[in-house]
Design an enzyme around this catalytic site. Structure first.
Site, PDB file in Angstrom:
ATOM      1  N   SER A 265       5.585  -6.586  17.633  1.00  0.00           N
ATOM      2  CA  SER A 265       6.645  -5.603  17.864  1.00  0.00           C
ATOM      3  C   SER A 265       6.891  -5.388  19.351  1.00  0.00           C
ATOM      4  O   SER A 265       8.015  -5.113  19.766  1.00  0.00           O
ATOM      5  CB  SER A 265       6.320  -4.288  17.163  1.00  0.00           C
ATOM      6  OG  SER A 265       5.399  -3.539  17.916  1.00  0.00           O
TER       7      SER A 265
ATOM      8  N   HIS B 272      -2.972  -0.442  12.459  1.00  0.00           N
ATOM      9  CA  HIS B 272      -3.345   0.966  12.411  1.00  0.00           C
ATOM     10  C   HIS B 272      -4.408   1.343  13.444  1.00  0.00           C
ATOM     11  O   HIS B 272      -5.009   2.404  13.347  1.00  0.00           O
ATOM     12  CB  HIS B 272      -3.836   1.332  11.004  1.00  0.00           C
ATOM     13  CG  HIS B 272      -2.704   1.447  10.014  1.00  0.00           C
ATOM     14  ND1 HIS B 272      -1.560   0.698  10.112  1.00  0.00           N
ATOM     15  CD2 HIS B 272      -2.523   2.235   8.930  1.00  0.00           C
ATOM     16  CE1 HIS B 272      -0.732   1.009   9.120  1.00  0.00           C
ATOM     17  NE2 HIS B 272      -1.301   1.937   8.388  1.00  0.00           N
TER      18      HIS B 272
ATOM     19  N   PHE C  42       0.817  -1.202   0.000  1.00  0.00           N
ATOM     20  CA  PHE C  42       0.000   0.000   0.000  1.00  0.00           C
ATOM     21  C   PHE C  42       0.857   1.261   0.000  1.00  0.00           C
ATOM     22  O   PHE C  42       0.436   2.313   0.457  1.00  0.00           O
ATOM     23  CB  PHE C  42      -0.929   0.000   1.223  1.00  0.00           C
ATOM     24  CG  PHE C  42      -1.701  -1.283   1.353  1.00  0.00           C
ATOM     25  CD1 PHE C  42      -2.859  -1.485   0.607  1.00  0.00           C
ATOM     26  CD2 PHE C  42      -1.254  -2.300   2.185  1.00  0.00           C
ATOM     27  CE1 PHE C  42      -3.567  -2.673   0.703  1.00  0.00           C
ATOM     28  CE2 PHE C  42      -1.954  -3.493   2.291  1.00  0.00           C
ATOM     29  CZ  PHE C  42      -3.110  -3.690   1.546  1.00  0.00           C
TER      30      PHE C  42
ATOM     31  N   GLY D 120       5.951  -3.562  10.436  1.00  0.00           N
ATOM     32  CA  GLY D 120       4.954  -3.782   9.395  1.00  0.00           C
ATOM     33  C   GLY D 120       5.625  -4.133   8.081  1.00  0.00           C
ATOM     34  O   GLY D 120       5.831  -3.273   7.220  1.00  0.00           O
TER      35      GLY D 120
ATOM     36  N   SER E 250       7.911  -1.981   1.216  1.00  0.00           N
ATOM     37  CA  SER E 250       8.740  -0.925   1.808  1.00  0.00           C
ATOM     38  C   SER E 250      10.154  -1.429   2.076  1.00  0.00           C
ATOM     39  O   SER E 250      11.120  -0.654   1.990  1.00  0.00           O
ATOM     40  CB  SER E 250       8.102  -0.377   3.088  1.00  0.00           C
ATOM     41  OG  SER E 250       7.773  -1.427   3.972  1.00  0.00           O
TER      42      SER E 250
ATOM     43  N   ARG F  81       1.453   1.836  20.961  1.00  0.00           N
ATOM     44  CA  ARG F  81       2.442   0.926  21.538  1.00  0.00           C
ATOM     45  C   ARG F  81       3.711   0.877  20.684  1.00  0.00           C
ATOM     46  O   ARG F  81       4.811   0.842  21.213  1.00  0.00           O
ATOM     47  CB  ARG F  81       1.841  -0.476  21.724  1.00  0.00           C
ATOM     48  CG  ARG F  81       1.032  -0.565  23.019  1.00  0.00           C
ATOM     49  CD  ARG F  81       0.541  -1.961  23.270  1.00  0.00           C
ATOM     50  NE  ARG F  81      -0.471  -2.318  22.289  1.00  0.00           N
ATOM     51  CZ  ARG F  81      -0.606  -3.522  21.741  1.00  0.00           C
ATOM     52  NH1 ARG F  81       0.228  -4.478  22.061  1.00  0.00           N
ATOM     53  NH2 ARG F  81      -1.567  -3.755  20.884  1.00  0.00           N
TER      54      ARG F  81
HETATM   55 MG    MG Z   1       0.741   1.652   5.460  1.00  0.00          MG
END
Ligand code: MG
Length: 204
Positions: free
Chosen positions: A118, A138, A14, A40, A46, A145
């Protein structure tokens, strides 16, 4: 830029290309000072940008994800992708695809997957970070956190990046923006220009 554009296009995710290029540029600068870390991983989009920058500098990218998908990616939810549902375990599983992405990009010598929640990884973390990219669950509780557990590991001059910053609720969930603003209000960070939905803070 050592980015594999075809692989980026073929990888689910995304992240807009402009945001990805910004991640690459920030990581390229940061990686000289220490490891980068993202929360994430999903299918690795990414990580392709951040990892390529780290690799160019001989650095490391830690990439944390339990790989069960976030709340909105579960069956019946808005971002559910049936291709990522593992019928044998009967749950979401994005790790196999993430691993393939990293292998295809020849980033296995740079990207270190941490397959857990995490806050569990944070319990033992001691390595100062040059860049932290928060793009996990999200919900307000999850983003809060992630920020609380990890932002303290940023070194002076390090980058704190939040994905999915939306000013208007009709464009997207507000939790990342609320925590981004809270981080800014702490006085610990300077604000840099936002790139589309990528909020950028720099640790003073
Ligand atoms: Mg995102």
């Amino acid at each position: 830029m050592d980015l594999n554009q075809q692989l980026i296009a073929d990888t689910k995710g995304f992240l807009h290309g402009e945001e990805g290029r910004a991640l690459y540029e920030f990581a390229l600068e940061a990686a000289d000072s220490g490891p980068c870390l993202e929360i994430g991983s999903y299918c690795g989009k990414s990580a392709l940008y951040l990892g390529a920058a780290c690799k160019a500098k001989g650095g490391i990218l830690f990439s944390i994800d339990h790989h069960y998908g976030s709340q909105e990616q579960q069956p019946g939810e808005a971002y559910f992708d049936p291709a990522l549902f593992d019928p044998r375990s009967f749950q979401m599983d994005t790790f196999a695809l993430f691993r393939k992405t990293i292998r295809d990009a020849e980033l296995e010598d740079t990207v270190v997957p941490i397959v857990t929640y995490s806050d569990i990884a944070a319990r033992a973390w001691q390595i100062p970070l040059s860049l932290l990219f928060i793009d996990g669950g999200h919900s307000l509780d999850t983003v809060r956190r992630d920020y609380n557990h990890w932002a303290g590991h940023l070194m002076s001059g390090g980058y704190l990046l939040f994905h999915d910053i939306y000013t208007r609720p009709e464009d997207g969930g507000q939790a990342p923006r609320l925590i981004y603003e809270r981080a800014l209000a702490s006085g610990l960070f300077s604000k840099l220009p936002t790139i589309r939905t990528l909020g950028v803070l720099k640790r003073k």
